[in-house]
Write a protein that holds these residues in place. Structure first.
Motif, PDB file in Angstrom:
ATOM      1  N   UNK A 163       0.806  -1.218   0.000  1.00 15.87           N
ATOM      2  CA  UNK A 163       0.000   0.000   0.000  1.00 15.87           C
ATOM      3  C   UNK A 163       0.841   1.272   0.000  1.00 15.87           C
ATOM      4  N   UNK A 164       1.847   1.321   0.820  1.00 13.40           N
ATOM      5  CA  UNK A 164       2.675   2.532   0.900  1.00 13.40           C
ATOM      6  C   UNK A 164       3.371   2.797  -0.430  1.00 13.40           C
ATOM      7  N   UNK A 165       3.848   1.749  -1.087  1.00 15.34           N
ATOM      8  CA  UNK A 165       4.501   1.913  -2.387  1.00 15.34           C
ATOM      9  C   UNK A 165       3.515   2.451  -3.424  1.00 15.34           C
ATOM     10  N   UNK A 166       2.303   1.870  -3.468  1.00 15.25           N
ATOM     11  CA  UNK A 166       1.296   2.307  -4.437  1.00 15.25           C
ATOM     12  C   UNK A 166       0.907   3.770  -4.191  1.00 15.25           C
ATOM     13  N   UNK A 167       0.768   4.155  -2.932  1.00 14.94           N
ATOM     14  CA  UNK A 167       0.422   5.545  -2.626  1.00 14.94           C
ATOM     15  C   UNK A 167       1.544   6.493  -3.047  1.00 14.94           C
ATOM     16  N   UNK A 168       2.793   6.097  -2.815  1.00  8.17           N
ATOM     17  CA  UNK A 168       3.921   6.944  -3.231  1.00  8.17           C
ATOM     18  C   UNK A 168       4.011   7.042  -4.751  1.00  8.17           C
ATOM     19  N   UNK A 169       3.743   5.936  -5.430  1.00  5.45           N
ATOM     20  CA  UNK A 169       3.757   5.939  -6.888  1.00  5.45           C
ATOM     21  C   UNK A 169       2.689   6.875  -7.448  1.00  5.45           C
ATOM     22  N   UNK A 170       1.478   6.791  -6.912  1.00  7.73           N
ATOM     23  CA  UNK A 170       0.396   7.681  -7.352  1.00  7.73           C
ATOM     24  C   UNK A 170       0.741   9.134  -7.038  1.00  7.73           C
ATOM     25  N   UNK A 171       1.263   9.392  -5.851  1.00  2.00           N
ATOM     26  CA  UNK A 171       1.656  10.759  -5.476  1.00  2.00           C
ATOM     27  C   UNK A 171       2.724  11.270  -6.429  1.00  2.00           C
ATOM     28  N   UNK A 172       3.705  10.435  -6.723  1.00  4.13           N
ATOM     29  CA  UNK A 172       4.769  10.829  -7.654  1.00  4.13           C
ATOM     30  C   UNK A 172       4.237  11.153  -9.033  1.00  4.13           C
ATOM     31  N   UNK A 173       3.247  10.377  -9.491  1.00  4.97           N
ATOM     32  CA  UNK A 173       2.643  10.636 -10.799  1.00  4.97           C
ATOM     33  C   UNK A 173       1.980  12.013 -10.840  1.00  4.97           C
ATOM     34  N   UNK A 174       1.185  12.334  -9.824  1.00  7.16           N
ATOM     35  CA  UNK A 174       0.519  13.637  -9.800  1.00  7.16           C
ATOM     36  C   UNK A 174       1.514  14.777  -9.651  1.00  7.16           C
ATOM     37  N   UNK A 175       2.519  14.600  -8.818  1.00  6.09           N
ATOM     38  CA  UNK A 175       3.539  15.637  -8.658  1.00  6.09           C
ATOM     39  C   UNK A 175       4.302  15.831  -9.966  1.00  6.09           C
ATOM     40  N   UNK A 176       4.622  14.734 -10.649  1.00  2.00           N
ATOM     41  CA  UNK A 176       5.325  14.824 -11.941  1.00  2.00           C
ATOM     42  C   UNK A 176       4.475  15.545 -12.981  1.00  2.00           C
ATOM     43  N   UNK A 177       3.166  15.263 -13.011  1.00  6.60           N
ATOM     44  CA  UNK A 177       2.284  15.974 -13.949  1.00  6.60           C
ATOM     45  C   UNK A 177       2.291  17.466 -13.628  1.00  6.60           C
ATOM     46  N   UNK A 178       2.206  17.804 -12.335  1.00 14.54           N
ATOM     47  CA  UNK A 178       2.227  19.216 -11.938  1.00 14.54           C
ATOM     48  C   UNK A 178       3.517  19.910 -12.327  1.00 14.54           C
ATOM     49  N   UNK A 179       4.629  19.236 -12.133  1.00 15.88           N
ATOM     50  CA  UNK A 179       5.929  19.808 -12.500  1.00 15.88           C
ATOM     51  C   UNK A 179       6.024  19.959 -14.025  1.00 15.88           C
ATOM     52  N   UNK A 180       5.571  18.931 -14.745  1.00 20.54           N
ATOM     53  CA  UNK A 180       5.596  18.999 -16.213  1.00 20.54           C
ATOM     54  C   UNK A 180       4.729  20.155 -16.718  1.00 20.54           C
ATOM     55  N   UNK A 181       3.543  20.329 -16.142  1.00 17.39           N
ATOM     56  CA  UNK A 181       2.673  21.440 -16.541  1.00 17.39           C
ATOM     57  C   UNK A 181       3.320  22.787 -16.208  1.00 17.39           C
ATOM     58  N   UNK A 182       3.943  22.851 -15.032  1.00 20.89           N
ATOM     59  CA  UNK A 182       4.635  24.094 -14.644  1.00 20.89           C
ATOM     60  C   UNK A 182       5.793  24.378 -15.579  1.00 20.89           C
ATOM     61  N   UNK A 183       6.517  23.350 -15.983  1.00 21.95           N
ATOM     62  CA  UNK A 183       7.641  23.507 -16.899  1.00 21.95           C
ATOM     63  C   UNK A 183       7.162  24.023 -18.243  1.00 21.95           C
ATOM     64  N   UNK A 184       5.976  23.568 -18.673  1.00 20.35           N
ATOM     65  CA  UNK A 184       5.416  24.017 -19.954  1.00 20.35           C
ATOM     66  C   UNK A 184       5.113  25.514 -19.937  1.00 20.35           C
ATOM     67  N   UNK A 185       4.863  26.062 -18.752  1.00 23.72           N
ATOM     68  CA  UNK A 185       4.579  27.494 -18.644  1.00 23.72           C
ATOM     69  C   UNK A 185       5.820  28.352 -18.768  1.00 23.72           C
ATOM     70  N   UNK A 186       6.969  27.784 -18.430  1.00 26.41           N
ATOM     71  CA  UNK A 186       8.229  28.542 -18.428  1.00 26.41           C
ATOM     72  C   UNK A 186       8.775  28.713 -19.821  1.00 26.41           C
TER      73      UNK A 186
END
Length: 186
Positions: A163-186
């Motif tokens: 469970x902890x691994x799956x939660x970290x993986x999902x969290x990482x996916x959303x954080x990565x999408x947010x960073x990628x979207x932020x990078x697209x703005x720069x």
């Protein structure tokens, strides 16, 4: 199709250990009619996530400025951090059992999804991709991928999923999408 695949993966991962997955486990222990439980999960998710995707689509149109896009990117990062906080099951009321597996699953899943992480994710994904149909289809498939095995194989699966691994993986996916979207703005 990016909206569909991203939504499917994001929700399937985010749903692991979520309160609605725990609800599926509890309903499985209460009702023997597994197909009715799956149908209830499907209907509740389609309605809830369909409405959420249309809201996200509308919000995305309103937030099309640079600040709006930055807000969406930051929201993905915040949701990723939120996913690191484990959910607990809400207490169910057994008086609803008389309505049968389908209606109970439909009602409880719809209500449990209100304000849930996967509903928020649906709004954000639709705001980003501006494809409410594909986001709804993807998030619904993600819910089914995460919950149907629980309905049929219940606690045996829950004991094997890290469970902890799956939660970290999902969290990482959303954080990565947010960073990628932020990078697209720069």
């Amino acid at each position: 199709m990016d909206a569909f695949f991203t939504a499917t993966l994001a929700v399937a991962l985010a749903e692991i250990g979520d309160k609605t997955q725990l609800l599926a486990l509890l309903l499985t222990l209460r009702f023997a009619n597994k197909p009715a439980l799956v149908a209830g999960i499907l209907v509740a998710t389609l309605v809830n996530h369909g409405l959420s995707a249309w809201l996200g689509h509308w919000l995305g149109g309103q937030l099309s400025s640079g600040w709006g896009e930055a807000f969406i990117a930051a929201s993905f990062i915040v949701l990723g951090l939120w996913l690191l906080i484990p959910d607990s099951a809400d207490d169910e009321d057994p008086r609803f059992d008389r309505f049968g597996a389908f209606l109970v699953a439909t009602m409880l899943f719809f209500v449990a999804e209100i304000g849930d992480k996967t509903q928020v994710a649906t709004v954000m994904l639709a705001a980003e991709f501006q494809a409410p149909f594909w986001v709804t289809t993807g998030t619904t498939l993600g819910m089914l991928i995460a919950n149907v095995p629980v309905v049929y194989w219940g606690s045996a699966i829950m004991q094997r999923i890290p469970l902890a691994f799956a939660q970290r993986l999902a969290a990482g996916l959303f954080i990565a999408i947010g960073i990628w979207l932020g990078w697209q703005l720069v």
